[in-house]
Motif scaffolding. Structure first.
Motif, PDB file in Angstrom:
ATOM      1  N   ASN A   1       0.812  -1.225   0.000  1.00 63.18           N
ATOM      2  CA  ASN A   1       0.000   0.000   0.000  1.00 63.18           C
ATOM      3  C   ASN A   1       0.842   1.269   0.000  1.00 63.18           C
ATOM      4  OD1 ASN A   1      -2.415  -1.563   0.221  1.00 63.18           O
ATOM      5  ND2 ASN A   1      -2.041  -1.747   2.427  1.00 63.18           N
ATOM      6  N   GLY A   2       2.152   1.123  -0.309  1.00 63.31           N
ATOM      7  CA  GLY A   2       3.021   2.282  -0.324  1.00 63.31           C
ATOM      8  C   GLY A   2       3.746   2.452  -1.630  1.00 63.31           C
ATOM      9  N   TYR A   3       4.759   1.622  -1.872  1.00 59.16           N
ATOM     10  CA  TYR A   3       5.571   1.784  -3.069  1.00 59.16           C
ATOM     11  C   TYR A   3       6.429   0.547  -3.300  1.00 59.16           C
ATOM     12  CZ  TYR A   3       9.276   2.771   0.340  1.00 59.16           C
ATOM     13  OH  TYR A   3      10.148   2.682   1.385  1.00 59.16           O
ATOM     14  N   ILE A   4       6.978   0.468  -4.493  1.00 59.00           N
ATOM     15  CA  ILE A   4       8.058  -0.457  -4.820  1.00 59.00           C
ATOM     16  C   ILE A   4       9.254   0.394  -5.220  1.00 59.00           C
ATOM     17  CG2 ILE A   4       8.906  -2.076  -6.577  1.00 59.00           C
ATOM     18  CD1 ILE A   4       6.230  -3.472  -6.446  1.00 59.00           C
ATOM     19  N   ALA A   5      10.393   0.147  -4.572  1.00 56.33           N
ATOM     20  CA  ALA A   5      11.596   0.919  -4.838  1.00 56.33           C
ATOM     21  C   ALA A   5      12.606   0.078  -5.605  1.00 56.33           C
ATOM     22  CB  ALA A   5      12.209   1.404  -3.526  1.00 56.33           C
ATOM     23  N   LEU A   6      13.148   0.664  -6.660  1.00 56.00           N
ATOM     24  CA  LEU A   6      14.229   0.064  -7.437  1.00 56.00           C
ATOM     25  C   LEU A   6      15.455   0.962  -7.312  1.00 56.00           C
ATOM     26  CD1 LEU A   6      12.339  -0.757 -10.788  1.00 56.00           C
ATOM     27  CD2 LEU A   6      12.346  -2.067  -8.652  1.00 56.00           C
ATOM     28  N   SER A   7      16.630   0.347  -7.317  1.00 56.89           N
ATOM     29  CA  SER A   7      17.875   1.106  -7.255  1.00 56.89           C
ATOM     30  C   SER A   7      18.699   0.859  -8.504  1.00 56.89           C
ATOM     31  CB  SER A   7      18.696   0.708  -6.020  1.00 56.89           C
ATOM     32  OG  SER A   7      18.024   1.068  -4.834  1.00 56.89           O
ATOM     33  N   SER A   8      19.525   1.826  -8.844  1.00 54.70           N
ATOM     34  CA  SER A   8      20.431   1.688  -9.982  1.00 54.70           C
ATOM     35  C   SER A   8      21.324   0.477  -9.795  1.00 54.70           C
ATOM     36  CB  SER A   8      21.270   2.958 -10.110  1.00 54.70           C
ATOM     37  OG  SER A   8      22.302   2.788 -11.045  1.00 54.70           O
ATOM     38  N   PHE A   9      21.476  -0.315 -10.847  1.00 57.66           N
ATOM     39  CA  PHE A   9      22.335  -1.499 -10.810  1.00 57.66           C
ATOM     40  C   PHE A   9      23.739  -1.084 -11.229  1.00 57.66           C
ATOM     41  CE2 PHE A   9      23.404  -5.785 -12.923  1.00 57.66           C
ATOM     42  CZ  PHE A   9      23.986  -6.249 -11.759  1.00 57.66           C
ATOM     43  N   GLU A  10      24.645  -1.039 -10.261  1.00 56.96           N
ATOM     44  CA  GLU A  10      25.983  -0.521 -10.516  1.00 56.96           C
ATOM     45  C   GLU A  10      26.757  -1.338 -11.542  1.00 56.96           C
ATOM     46  OE1 GLU A  10      28.060  -0.097  -6.857  1.00 56.96           O
ATOM     47  OE2 GLU A  10      26.721   1.478  -6.084  1.00 56.96           O
ATOM     48  N   ASP A  11      26.459  -2.625 -11.656  1.00 52.47           N
ATOM     49  CA  ASP A  11      27.177  -3.493 -12.589  1.00 52.47           C
ATOM     50  C   ASP A  11      26.421  -3.703 -13.894  1.00 52.47           C
ATOM     51  OD1 ASP A  11      29.332  -3.888 -10.834  1.00 52.47           O
ATOM     52  OD2 ASP A  11      28.246  -5.450  -9.757  1.00 52.47           O
ATOM     53  N   TYR A  12      25.512  -2.774 -14.222  1.00 54.66           N
ATOM     54  CA  TYR A  12      24.757  -2.898 -15.463  1.00 54.66           C
ATOM     55  C   TYR A  12      25.721  -2.908 -16.653  1.00 54.66           C
ATOM     56  CZ  TYR A  12      21.084  -2.101 -18.924  1.00 54.66           C
ATOM     57  OH  TYR A  12      20.239  -2.221 -20.001  1.00 54.66           O
ATOM     58  N   HIS A  13      25.380  -3.714 -17.659  1.00 51.04           N
ATOM     59  CA  HIS A  13      26.320  -3.964 -18.752  1.00 51.04           C
ATOM     60  C   HIS A  13      26.482  -2.801 -19.719  1.00 51.04           C
ATOM     61  CE1 HIS A  13      22.820  -4.715 -21.372  1.00 51.04           C
ATOM     62  NE2 HIS A  13      22.328  -5.451 -20.395  1.00 51.04           N
ATOM     63  N   GLU A  14      25.598  -1.798 -19.656  1.00 53.64           N
ATOM     64  CA  GLU A  14      25.744  -0.625 -20.507  1.00 53.64           C
ATOM     65  C   GLU A  14      26.442   0.480 -19.720  1.00 53.64           C
ATOM     66  OE1 GLU A  14      25.176  -0.340 -23.610  1.00 53.64           O
ATOM     67  OE2 GLU A  14      23.945  -2.099 -24.066  1.00 53.64           O
ATOM     68  N   ASP A  15      27.636   0.838 -20.131  1.00 56.07           N
ATOM     69  CA  ASP A  15      28.404   1.857 -19.417  1.00 56.07           C
ATOM     70  C   ASP A  15      27.642   3.183 -19.345  1.00 56.07           C
ATOM     71  OD1 ASP A  15      30.467   0.088 -19.052  1.00 56.07           O
ATOM     72  OD2 ASP A  15      31.632   0.803 -20.781  1.00 56.07           O
ATOM     73  N   GLY A  16      27.634   3.769 -18.168  1.00 63.77           N
ATOM     74  CA  GLY A  16      27.011   5.080 -17.996  1.00 63.77           C
ATOM     75  C   GLY A  16      25.518   5.053 -17.792  1.00 63.77           C
TER      76      GLY A  16
END
Length: 499
Positions: free
Chosen positions: A189-204
């Motif tokens: 009843n509030g939110y879903i939080a996602l965080s930046s994935f530091e090891d994402y395969h696309e630089d930047g």
């Protein structure tokens, strides 16, 4: 202090603390999702959170609806069209830190095909009869026949860790993918939080620190929030909200022709919809333009089985005889079919404002033809459960569209298709759909799907209502967002929040 000044203050503090790169984007949606497993979800509020944000697939769909590389950077096709070899990107990791390999790809396809998992996406990969892990970066699929839409179909099959192949519970609450954002928190009843994935395969990428999907049931609160800056984005808003927000200072409403459509579904295992003549009469009772004007504020076009956005495939609905909006003719058709009037029915209603408005107009129009309909307004979990279990006479809903006709038609109308909740089975349709997915010549495929559209429009288990305009409201502090016709928030990787 006003809500507007509070929102702007919060936005400013986020930017000052970490700069544009470190900002968190707040998005408002109307309700909590029913689950987050990419192989099981069907509801918009689930799909908009996970697809392209948490999860990725072998291929992807760009803004112009073209197939582009995803987790597979390239692929080879055998001369007979029966073997596809996919070469995976190197250095891709899941959010749990494990490496993504061909074993995960193979397990993901098997998971979608599994009868135990019962994925609604199963029909999209049913022609794949052989899966071979060539090496950690290469996977090969063997088909039982040429399958023209395979690259498009694979764009909807998220790759999950191999250990999830037989697990039908964990991913619903705690998703693990390879996308630009990883799952952080779910507050009921509030939110879903996602965080930046530091090891994402696309630089930047991504440029944001995180994304928070806030559950805000009240439309007025969402509108005030996007104007004030509390929310940076309102995805997939209804036409009434879009109309109210257009021209508001500090907000831009992006618009495109929607691949998704609104519909009335009919259960053909129950009387009287087991009779094609009754389904045709129900279509004939509907005045689609009146529905569009009344429920969608004119923002849409009458719907045939395929969206006019698919310019290479869709027929003009004006050629369908059952789109005449003639309740007297519909009533006469029912009487000729031996149906006692009035026909008493129930209609399950998706908990969205446009669906509720459509349901009320359909109820009024159908009554003139002899259909007496009781509306049942449901919360999303119950609606999805009844839909999956075919527990309905009628339902009003909205479905996502696809770039290739097979992706919608085969799973929905083929006998035993993975989302054929209607119990519909027609030998002629089945034969055409088998032919359509194995035919590789574009002209020949078009001719096949023309036949399919003409038959389904009046005799099928769905009364297609409207293809609307897809709207997303964007606060002017949000930069880099682009609306996609398939409704996905794919462009979030490029979003920044300006100072």
């Amino acid at each position: 202090m006003s809500l507007k000044s509070i929102g702007l203050g919060l936005l400013a503090s986020t930017v000052i603390a970490g700069g544009a790169h470190a900002a968190t984007l707040d998005i408002a949606i109307d309700s909590s999702p029913a689950g987050l497993d990419p192989h099981l979800i069907t509801a918009f509020n689930s799909v908009v959170i996970v697809q392209g944000n948490i999860y990725e697939a072998l291929t992807a769909i760009d803004r112009d609806l073209n197939v582009v590389p995803g987790l597979a950077e390239s692929w080879d096709v055998s001369e007979d069209g029966l073997t596809y070899t996919f070469h995976l990107r190197e250095g891709v990791t899941f959010h749990d830190g494990s490496e993504m390999t061909a074993e995960d790809v193979a397990a993901s396809i098997r998971r979608v095909q599994s009868e135990t998992v019962a994925s609604p996406l199963a029909s999209r990969v049913s022609p794949i009869t052989g899966i071979e892990v060539v090496d950690p970066q290469t996977v090969r699929f063997t088909l039982d026949a040429p399958f023209a839409p395979i690259l498009s179909s694979l764009s909807s099959i998220a790759i999950v860790p191999a250990e999830m192949e037989e697990d039908v519970d964990s991913l619903q609450q705690t998703p693990v993918g390879t996308g630009p954002f990883h799952f952080e928190d779910w507050q009921p009843n509030g939110y879903i939080a996602l965080s930046s994935f530091e090891d994402y395969h696309e630089d930047g990428q991504p440029l944001l620190e995180g994304v928070r999907f806030n559950f805000v049931p009240e439309s007025a609160t969402r509108q005030v929030g996007v104007v004030s800056g509390d929310y940076g984005l309102l995805p997939g808003i209804d036409p009434a909200t879009a109309l109210q927000l257009q021209g508001q200072p500090g907000v831009t409403v992006q618009e495109t022709r929607d691949l998704s459509y609104t519909l009335v579904g009919m259960n053909v295992t129950r009387e009287p919809f087991d009779d094609p003549a009754v389904r045709e009469a129900f279509n004939l009772a509907l005045d689609r333009q009146e529905i569009i004007d009344g429920a969608l504020f004119g923002a849409g076009v009458p719907a045939g089985p395929l969206s006019p956005a698919l310019t290479s495939w869709a027929l003009d609905p004006s050629e369908y005889s059952c789109y005449g909006a003639d309740p007297e003719a519909a009533r006469a058709m029912l009487e000729e079919a031996g149906v006692a009037l009035p026909v008493q029915l129930t209609m399950n209603v998706l908990p969205r404002q446009d669906a509720r408005d459509i349901a009320q107009i359909v109820q009024q129009q159908a009554a003139e033809a002899g259909f007496e309909i009781e509306l049942i307004n449901q919360e999303i979990g119950q609606f999805v459960q009844d839909w999956r279990n075919s527990n309905f006479d009628l339902f009003v809903s909205a479905n996502g569209g696809s770039p290739d006709p097979d992706e919608y038609f085969y799973r929905t109308f083929y006998g035993g298709g993975s989302t054929n909740v209607f119990g519909y089975a027609d030998a002629e349709i089945d034969a055409w759909l088998d032919e359509g997915r194995s035919e590789t010549d574009q002209g020949a495929r078009k001719a096949i799907y023309d036949q399919v559209q003409r038959k389904l429009a009046c005799e099928g288990p769905i009364a297609h209502v409207a293809y609307g305009s897809l709207f997303t409201a964007v606060n002017d502090a949000v930069e880099g967002f682009e609306i996609y016709p398939n409704g996905r928030l794919t462009s979030l990787v490029d979003v920044e929040i300006a100072e």
